[in-house]
Design a protein around this motif. Sequence first.
Motif, PDB file in Angstrom:
ATOM      1  N   ARG A   1      24.456  46.498  43.864  1.00 51.71           N
ATOM      2  CA  ARG A   1      24.653  45.450  44.874  1.00 51.71           C
ATOM      3  C   ARG A   1      23.428  45.357  45.788  1.00 51.71           C
ATOM      4  O   ARG A   1      22.969  46.356  46.332  1.00 51.71           O
ATOM      5  CB  ARG A   1      25.889  45.762  45.704  1.00 51.71           C
TER       6      ARG A   1
ATOM      7  N   VAL B   1      19.613  39.870  51.421  1.00 49.31           N
ATOM      8  CA  VAL B   1      20.172  38.574  50.995  1.00 49.31           C
ATOM      9  C   VAL B   1      20.033  37.545  52.110  1.00 49.31           C
ATOM     10  O   VAL B   1      19.620  36.392  51.883  1.00 49.31           O
ATOM     11  CB  VAL B   1      21.647  38.729  50.577  1.00 49.31           C
TER      12      VAL B   1
ATOM     13  N   GLY C   1      27.631  36.564  45.596  1.00 43.58           N
ATOM     14  CA  GLY C   1      27.181  37.609  44.693  1.00 43.58           C
ATOM     15  C   GLY C   1      28.272  38.621  44.396  1.00 43.58           C
ATOM     16  O   GLY C   1      28.406  39.103  43.259  1.00 43.58           O
ATOM     17  N   ASP C   2      29.078  38.951  45.403  1.00 41.60           N
ATOM     18  CA  ASP C   2      30.175  39.892  45.198  1.00 41.60           C
ATOM     19  C   ASP C   2      31.253  39.305  44.287  1.00 41.60           C
ATOM     20  O   ASP C   2      31.789  39.998  43.409  1.00 41.60           O
ATOM     21  CB  ASP C   2      30.783  40.276  46.543  1.00 41.60           C
TER      22      ASP C   2
ATOM     23  N   SER D   1      30.997  39.470  40.458  1.00 43.40           N
ATOM     24  CA  SER D   1      31.325  40.709  39.738  1.00 43.40           C
ATOM     25  C   SER D   1      32.825  40.930  39.619  1.00 43.40           C
ATOM     26  O   SER D   1      33.248  41.953  39.070  1.00 43.40           O
ATOM     27  CB  SER D   1      30.685  41.910  40.450  1.00 43.40           C
TER      28      SER D   1
ATOM     29  N   HIS E   1      25.102  32.087  40.233  1.00 40.71           N
ATOM     30  CA  HIS E   1      26.210  32.759  39.565  1.00 40.71           C
ATOM     31  C   HIS E   1      27.029  31.840  38.666  1.00 40.71           C
ATOM     32  O   HIS E   1      27.728  32.336  37.769  1.00 40.71           O
ATOM     33  CB  HIS E   1      27.116  33.397  40.617  1.00 40.71           C
TER      34      HIS E   1
END
Length: 472
Positions: free
Chosen positions: A44, A50, A87-88, A91, A337
């Motif tokens: 991460r 970020v 971004g989290d 996943s 993403h």
Amino acid sequence: MSKGSRTSDDVEHLSPRERADRGRAARKQVPRSSHAGFSPAARRPDPVDVIEEQSAARVPELVPIRYGRMTESPFRFYRGAAAIMAGDLASTPRSGITAQLCGDAHLLNFRLLASPERRLMFDINDFDETLPGPWEWDVKRLAASLVIAGRENGYTDEERATIVRAAVRSYRERMRLFAGMGNLAVWYARADMEQIQALVDQRLDKRGRGRLSAAMTKARTRDNLKAYEKLTRIVGGERRFAADPPLVVPIEDMMPGTERDRIEQQLRELVDRYARTLATDRRHLLRQYRVVDIARKVVGVGSVGTRCWILLLLGKDDEDPLILQAKEADRSVLAAHVGESRHDNQGQRVVAGQRLMQAASDIFLGWDRVVGIDGRRRDFYVRQLHDWKGIAVPQIMVPNDMRVFGELCGATLARAHARSGDRIAIAAYLGGGDGFDRALTEFAESYADQNERDHRSLVDAVQTGRVAAAPA
């Protein structure tokens, strides 16, 4: 030409049974329980990195204001951390069913708005990050925001869980309702405040009903005339924007004459050109106004540092104002993403997503492009600055108020997704039980923990001098 992720164009040619089967098959591959909890990816990125990457393309002198606002509390940090959460979410498990996403569906991006028919509506407001993507990402961002706001208010674990379950249940039940409706019925669905007031009058106590009534009254006063009174003054016999640096800076106070004149000319031309993206009747209306002044304005939390201009236009006389906001539109935080937008112009991406998700959009909503004095191409979308907008104040909500508000947000988000995605497949995936509701309650608490750690990282970065923060 389409370049990236999008909603399926052929889904409407499938039978309702085939679409429901698709949703049930997705549930087997990605169980609803798999959405519970959150664990950060092994690699991460540093959350401050970020945020800094986003800031690199923004107006340098405004970036410290953004950090100052984000360090104030975990909730304000969350409002500016859409890129981190995107971004989290990438996943986390995906159902494989897409819809047009808001991309930043936290609770303060649901608010009172005016329809073109001058009816007060409740809808999603912010579409800076909109793109097609996994429908559950918007629901997760909403759920986490309710927990973060609830923690700030000192709610108990049980109170927060009740609020999140109610919001997600509202989304699920409303989606199942839309699944049984025809396409036009879904498209025409909207929530005007008369309907909402009749609903919440049964759910809120006397104090809560009073707050809602006051919010509706206040929203109706937040129009062009109110903004005109607040933001302008008479200078040399002419109406001009009043300076309130660094939040509002008239263009004549910003830069040397030649540079200022060039930017002012570009923005005047932007108004002329963007009119081509409006319907012909609205284009005719806009052309009855003339631009008389321009200023730079700081807006929001996550948007601080983007180039945002307000333009004062006057119609038949000085008491006939129109204030437009031209806001820079950059690449969506979701693009890395889910794929790039099909639209070459990022302003068009925002407008297209807003028109698809909102029940009724601003009549002056459109887009254009400007080449800056540095030679860089910048995309903008344009809308009215104020048009009966009313925003919730979570800090004054008791748990029951936030539960009812969360239910409204969940139902509104379901309607937006039902317009753009396969509502029958999503409804079949969700099912009639509360498995998804319970999973997202757990996810929201876990993600709120992560958000607090990220907020602490930014606070530490400010304290060590890694980044600079300024109050505003």
